[in-house]
Design a protein around this motif. Structure first.
Motif, mmCIF file in Angstrom:
data_model
loop_
_atom_site.group_PDB
_atom_site.id
_atom_site.type_symbol
_atom_site.label_atom_id
_atom_site.label_comp_id
_atom_site.label_asym_id
_atom_site.label_seq_id
_atom_site.Cartn_x
_atom_site.Cartn_y
_atom_site.Cartn_z
ATOM 1 N N ILE A 84 42.802 56.474 95.194
ATOM 2 C CA ILE A 84 41.768 56.134 94.420
ATOM 3 C C ILE A 84 41.342 57.439 93.555
ATOM 4 C CG2 ILE A 84 39.513 55.313 94.248
ATOM 5 C CD1 ILE A 84 40.201 53.587 96.732
ATOM 6 N N LYS A 87 43.645 58.163 91.125
ATOM 7 C CA LYS A 87 43.609 57.111 89.846
ATOM 8 C C LYS A 87 42.438 57.573 89.038
ATOM 9 C CE LYS A 87 46.181 53.205 90.542
ATOM 10 N NZ LYS A 87 46.639 53.141 92.062
ATOM 11 N N LEU A 88 41.329 57.802 89.639
ATOM 12 C CA LEU A 88 40.080 58.146 88.826
ATOM 13 C C LEU A 88 40.407 59.135 87.894
ATOM 14 C CD1 LEU A 88 37.145 57.658 91.438
ATOM 15 C CD2 LEU A 88 37.557 56.519 89.011
ATOM 16 N N ALA A 92 40.106 56.570 85.002
ATOM 17 C CA ALA A 92 38.622 56.076 84.755
ATOM 18 C C ALA A 92 38.036 57.174 83.971
ATOM 19 C CB ALA A 92 38.186 55.548 85.915
ATOM 20 N N PRO A 94 35.406 59.188 84.705
ATOM 21 C CA PRO A 94 33.883 59.037 84.492
ATOM 22 C C PRO A 94 33.555 60.574 84.247
ATOM 23 C CG PRO A 94 34.479 59.184 86.757
ATOM 24 C CD PRO A 94 35.859 59.311 86.104
ATOM 25 N N THR A 98 29.536 63.169 87.445
ATOM 26 C CA THR A 98 29.190 61.655 87.911
ATOM 27 C C THR A 98 29.425 61.749 89.410
ATOM 28 O OG1 THR A 98 30.318 60.459 86.077
ATOM 29 C CG2 THR A 98 30.218 59.374 87.883
ATOM 30 N N THR A 100 30.155 60.456 92.791
ATOM 31 C CA THR A 100 31.319 59.632 93.398
ATOM 32 C C THR A 100 30.622 58.864 94.599
ATOM 33 O OG1 THR A 100 32.217 61.394 94.971
ATOM 34 C CG2 THR A 100 33.438 61.142 92.525
ATOM 35 N N GLN B 214 38.954 43.779 100.051
ATOM 36 C CA GLN B 214 37.770 44.588 99.908
ATOM 37 C C GLN B 214 36.908 43.772 99.225
ATOM 38 O OE1 GLN B 214 36.230 47.584 100.096
ATOM 39 N NE2 GLN B 214 37.963 48.869 99.653
ATOM 40 N N LYS B 232 36.840 44.760 104.138
ATOM 41 C CA LYS B 232 36.387 46.187 103.839
ATOM 42 C C LYS B 232 35.312 46.152 102.552
ATOM 43 C CE LYS B 232 40.999 48.273 104.191
ATOM 44 N NZ LYS B 232 42.148 48.727 103.485
ATOM 45 N N GLU B 234 33.767 49.098 101.069
ATOM 46 C CA GLU B 234 33.628 50.687 100.798
ATOM 47 C C GLU B 234 33.570 50.984 99.314
ATOM 48 O OE1 GLU B 234 37.815 51.264 102.032
ATOM 49 O OE2 GLU B 234 36.998 51.225 103.979
ATOM 50 N N PHE B 236 30.645 50.360 96.089
ATOM 51 C CA PHE B 236 29.028 49.848 95.992
ATOM 52 C C PHE B 236 28.827 50.094 94.498
ATOM 53 C CE2 PHE B 236 29.855 52.124 100.008
ATOM 54 C CZ PHE B 236 29.602 51.035 100.782
ATOM 55 N N PRO B 239 25.589 54.527 93.090
ATOM 56 C CA PRO B 239 26.526 55.662 93.390
ATOM 57 C C PRO B 239 26.229 56.216 94.576
ATOM 58 C CG PRO B 239 25.047 55.855 91.542
ATOM 59 C CD PRO B 239 24.546 54.558 91.848
ATOM 60 N N ALA B 248 28.497 55.700 84.242
ATOM 61 C CA ALA B 248 29.649 56.465 84.681
ATOM 62 C C ALA B 248 30.376 55.872 86.091
ATOM 63 C CB ALA B 248 29.162 57.942 84.607
ATOM 64 N N HIS B 249 29.373 55.594 86.783
ATOM 65 C CA HIS B 249 29.726 55.170 88.317
ATOM 66 C C HIS B 249 30.355 54.054 88.252
ATOM 67 C CE1 HIS B 249 29.650 54.420 92.408
ATOM 68 N NE2 HIS B 249 28.996 53.070 92.120
ATOM 69 N N ALA B 251 31.916 52.587 85.687
ATOM 70 C CA ALA B 251 33.067 52.636 84.842
ATOM 71 C C ALA B 251 34.268 53.132 86.018
ATOM 72 C CB ALA B 251 33.162 53.598 83.818
ATOM 73 N N GLY B 252 33.816 53.898 86.882
ATOM 74 C CA GLY B 252 34.761 54.459 87.881
ATOM 75 C C GLY B 252 35.069 53.154 88.813
ATOM 76 N N GLY B 255 37.606 50.832 87.495
ATOM 77 C CA GLY B 255 39.024 51.468 87.750
ATOM 78 C C GLY B 255 39.505 51.047 89.223
ATOM 79 N N ARG B 256 38.590 51.432 90.140
ATOM 80 C CA ARG B 256 38.863 51.032 91.451
ATOM 81 C C ARG B 256 39.134 49.712 91.906
ATOM 82 N NH1 ARG B 256 35.851 54.872 95.506
ATOM 83 N NH2 ARG B 256 35.964 56.747 94.405
ATOM 84 N N ALA B 259 42.414 48.658 90.566
ATOM 85 C CA ALA B 259 43.460 49.168 91.158
ATOM 86 C C ALA B 259 43.827 48.422 92.495
ATOM 87 C CB ALA B 259 43.405 50.735 91.394
ATOM 88 N N GLN B 260 42.473 48.021 93.039
ATOM 89 C CA GLN B 260 42.703 47.606 94.636
ATOM 90 C C GLN B 260 42.636 45.989 94.320
ATOM 91 O OE1 GLN B 260 40.233 49.070 97.485
ATOM 92 N NE2 GLN B 260 39.970 51.036 96.256
#
Lengths: 496, 322
Positions: A84, A87-88, A92, A94, A98, A100, B214, B232, B234, B236, B239, B248-249, B251-252, B255-256, B259-260
């Protein structure tokens, strides 16, 4: 399996030993039967032992498997995390700053391990440190002269740090809890002033709903007086509290008995019994300021130096407070307080202060982190100070009754998580007295203060406040203050 | 209770006249006077509705239970209302999570309540974290990581097996408080755990097809639930614990989730739905409203009913998002 081999060899040895001994003698039928029986018993015992060992081994194997599984699961999770993160980094993107996903260093704790961290209940005392830093400016060149008379108020243009507190509290034993509050301040010469703001013990196990407190503590008068500056909704002390209780607020050494009434709604009565001397008992036996000739004056009069004469020389602070839940979302608290004691402007001079306060709060049933909310807090005070005559003053001052009164009212609106907007309006005035010209704590005054506070977390805040000040002594003044707070250590719970 | 009788004795002795005066006053202004109710039942206070619901199973009609936090409320930020002080003053026992969840509001209430029966270490202070294997106990304390609980994640009743431990703890404590009802409490415990075990098998079957999935949550509220059912949690929306979502969080996070292939976002009544809906819109995930406590969302007030609705809602969402 090694354990199985061991068992096999040892059982073979036992059997051969058991068989070898009787073989050296003549064997009768009887003996043979006995031997056969012994052999059976031995076999049974051995089988029993073997099955016990097998059970133990199976149990251990299960544990090992579970551990291995947990390890591989952890490894898998780690791999996923790396994936991840990779990947980030590529997809992504950020912003660099930011935060994490929280890296919670998870670990199961078992009683055999040492306790690795300090936490509630792992030490005999909670310790915290809290600091309030102010920055700002005012149209008044020295705000500390007329405008900001509170001891924890911003006192100058630019920076001022007027409250850094060290707080200790904890259970003393099964009968008492103890608390202490040491406040540090930087004066205009950047010298550090230290004061023991509070140090008291309080009973935890008195019968009949009683509670006794003893030591140095803030008198239980109204809503804001017992609060420490970091609990205030604005950067400065309300005018009317400043005038009645002085820059430090009303606190002294003494005792206080309080009682929770056995009623269906909250009603608490308390009576404080305190020393009445010093600057923290401002309207009482407060010696006042040196007038430059070595004479200490309060309300213009030279104060008498005298000892304690009897119970009438103490300061008595009664209070009665009740609370009602108007609805599931609304709570109201109302209170009446008084403070009675002598002052040293004359041999028989006395002071009386009366106060009424109301607090109302609305918070919906699905509030997030305590937001949104609306609260309203108002206190009104009235003080009568019977001042003695002072013929030595220039001009000479007669015995007179000095009356002061006023109120403040503030509304706070937590409009979204971590944001609070507020507005405070206040007014204070008093009767005309012969000495007024010299006293910055008298004369009609009005102040209006909008305020906006942002709480980055529960442990910090950033506050911006504007004061429009109108006083008979100084006309119109404007001030803007920015305040930053940080808290380290144990986070005290919030009182309502 | 003996202690109680004694304290009432003192009240009557020292405040006889005051009480009489107040009685007259109340008659005059027509308020009901409820000062000294005779306790046939044990008077229990639970800090949160999950503990209250379990205590109700064990205590049955032999106890009176008042819950302080509302089922829709953020349990970290309950107001220490003075009316709670009155309730705690009269309680025979306090049932609390005991893992710092109530840290921000319980201490001043207990201080004001003047009830020695509820003091830590007394039989009237029931600490439900006792015997629970806490998850996420931080090895270092560092608030730059957010507002973590030093005692570990306090939301342990989201694992039904922990619910069983809590039920046992409460049963033992109540039996000690009122030995004459011990048998009844134990029978209730047996009934409750029997029902829970039966349901547990059903829940595990229901969620088994989704093992390893997840789920996104707002706050790290469900790790015990997730561990029990092989899920799972994991990811949230916030942030860090206690810090609201930032673009920003999120956006991340999007992406996750992509991906998952994460398809479900759990939202409790007290968190802002807006950030969840935004993320759902970007990822095609389902926003699922779940109650953090029994009674938080329509349906039963009971612990098993709550868990049941939780499992079914989640399984339904997984099925829908396949």
């Amino acid at each position: 399996m090694k354990a199985n081999q061991f068992l096999g060899w040892s059982s073979a040895l036992c059997l051969s030993a058991a068989l070898a001994l009787p073989a050296q003698e003549t064997i009768s039928t009887n003996q043979l039967q006995q031997l056969q029986q012994q052999l059976r018993q031995l076999q049974q015992a051995f089988e029993q032992m073997q099955s016990q060992y097998r059970q133990q081994i199976d149990g251990m194997q299960k544990q090992i498997d579970a551990l291995q599984q947990a390890q591989s699961a952890a490894a898998e999770k780690k791999k996923l995390e790396d994936e991840i993160a990779a990947k980030l980094g590529t997809e992504a993107k950020p912003a660099a700053s930011t935060p994490t996903t929280p890296v919670v260093e998870a670990r199961k704790w078992s009683p055999s391990q040492p306790i690795p961290v300090m936490r509630t209940g792992s030490a005999y005392m909670n310790v915290s440190f809290d600091a309030l830093l102010n920055f700002g400016g005012s149209t008044a060149s020295d705000p500390s002269k007329e405008l900001q008379l509170g001891d924890h108020d911003p006192i100058q243009r630019g920076f001022s740090l007027r409250n850094a507190e060290l707080v200790f509290d904890g259970a003393v034993d099964p009968y008492f809890k103890g608390a202490a509050n040491l406040a540090l301040k930087l004066d205009q010469n950047n010298e550090t002033e230290l004061e023991l703001e509070e140090a008291f013990l309080q009973t935890t196990a008195l019968p009949a709903n009683l509670q006794l407190k003893a030591g140095q503590f803030f008198a239980n008068f109204g809503r804001q007086n017992p609060q420490h500056p970091h609990q205030w909704a604005l950067v400065d002390q309300p005018l009317v509290l400043n005038r009645a209780f002085g820059p430090d607020g009303l606190r002294n050494v003494g005792a206080q008995l309080s009682w929770l009434a056995p009623l269906p709604f909250f009603t608490e009565a308390s009576l404080g019994f305190l020393n009445s001397g010093g600057g923290t008992a401002w309207s009482f036996r407060h010696r006042g300021e040196d007038d430059g000739t070595g004479v200490e004056r309060f309300v213009g009069r030279a104060t008498l130096a005298r000892g304690l004469r009897g119970p009438g020389d103490f300061l008595y602070v009664p209070r009665l407070a009740s609370s009602f839940d108007l609805t599931e979302q609304q709570t109201l608290v109302v209170g009446l307080s008084g403070a009675f004691g002598p002052n040293d402007t004359g041999p028989r001079a006395r002071t009386e202060i009366y106060g009424a306060d109301v607090y109302w709060k609305w918070k919906p049933a699905n509030a997030q982190q305590g937001f949104p909310f609306v609260s309203w807090q108002t206190e009104a005070l009235w003080r009568r100070l019977d001042a003695g005559a002072d013929p030595t003053a220039v001009p000479a001052l007669p015995a007179e009754r000095i009356v002061d009164y006023g109120f403040y009212s503030q509304v706070l609106w937590g409009f979204k998580p971590r944001w609070v907007a507020g507005l405070r309006g206040e007014w204070a005035t008093g009767n005309e007295a012969a000495y007024d010209a010299s006293d910055v704590f008298r004369g009609e005054r009005t102040r209006v203060s909008p305020v906006l506070t942002w709480y980055p977390s529960e442990f910090s805040k950033i506050r911006l406040q504007y004061n429009y000040d109108h006083g008979r002594r100084f006309g119109d003044e404007h001030s803007v203050w920015l305040q930053v707070e940080f808290l380290l250590g144990a986070h005290g719970a919030h009182k309502f | 209770m003996k202690t109680q009788a004694r304290s009432y004795f003192y009240v009557s002795r020292f405040t006889h006249h005051a009480l009489n005066a107040m009685k007259t006053l109340h008659l005059l202004i027509g308020l009901p006077f409820l000062a000294l109710p005779a306790h046939a039942k044990l008077n229990l206070i639970a800090t949160t509705p999950d503990l209250g619901a379990i205590a109700r199973e064990i205590g049955g009609d032999r106890v009176e239970i008042t819950t302080l936090a509302k089922p829709t409320e953020d349990p970290h930020f309950v107001d220490a209302k003075p009316s709670f002080i009155v309730k705690l003053n009269r309680a025979d026992a306090l049932i609390e999570g005991g893992a710092e969840l109530e840290q921000g509001w319980l201490a001043p209430l207990l201080e004001g309540a003047r009830n020695p029966r509820l003091a830590a270490g007394q039989s009237g202070h029931i600490d439900c974290a006792k015997g629970i294997a806490m998850l996420e106990v931080p090895t270092t304390l560092d608030r730059s990581k957010g507002d973590l609980h030093a005692a570990g994640n306090p939301h342990f009743t989201t694992d039904p097996m922990n619910g069983k431990i809590v039920a046992t703890t409460i049963c033992e404590a109540l039996s000690q408080l009122e030995p004459k009802s011990a048998d009844a409490f134990r029978a209730n415990l047996k009934k409750f755990t029997g029902r829970l075990d039966a349901k547990m098998a059903e829940w595990q079957r229901r969620l088994e097809p989704f093992r390893g999935r997840q789920v996104v949550t707002y706050h790290n509220y469900w790790p015990y639930f997730a561990e029990r059912f092989g899920l799972k949690t994991e990811l949230f929306l916030e942030p860090k614990p206690g810090i609201p979502p930032t673009p920003a969080h999120l956006a991340g996070l999007v992406g996750r989730m992509k991906a998952q292939h994460v398809r479900v976002i759990l939202v409790q009544p007290y968190v802002s739905r807006k950030s969840a809906e935004t993320v759902a819109g970007l990822t095609g995930a389902v926003v699922l409203d779940v109650a953090a406590f029994p009674g938080g969302i329509k349906g039963g007030e009971g612990y098993i009913e709550w868990m049941d609705s939780l499992v079914n809602a989640l399984a339904g969402a997984f099925e829908k998002s396949k």
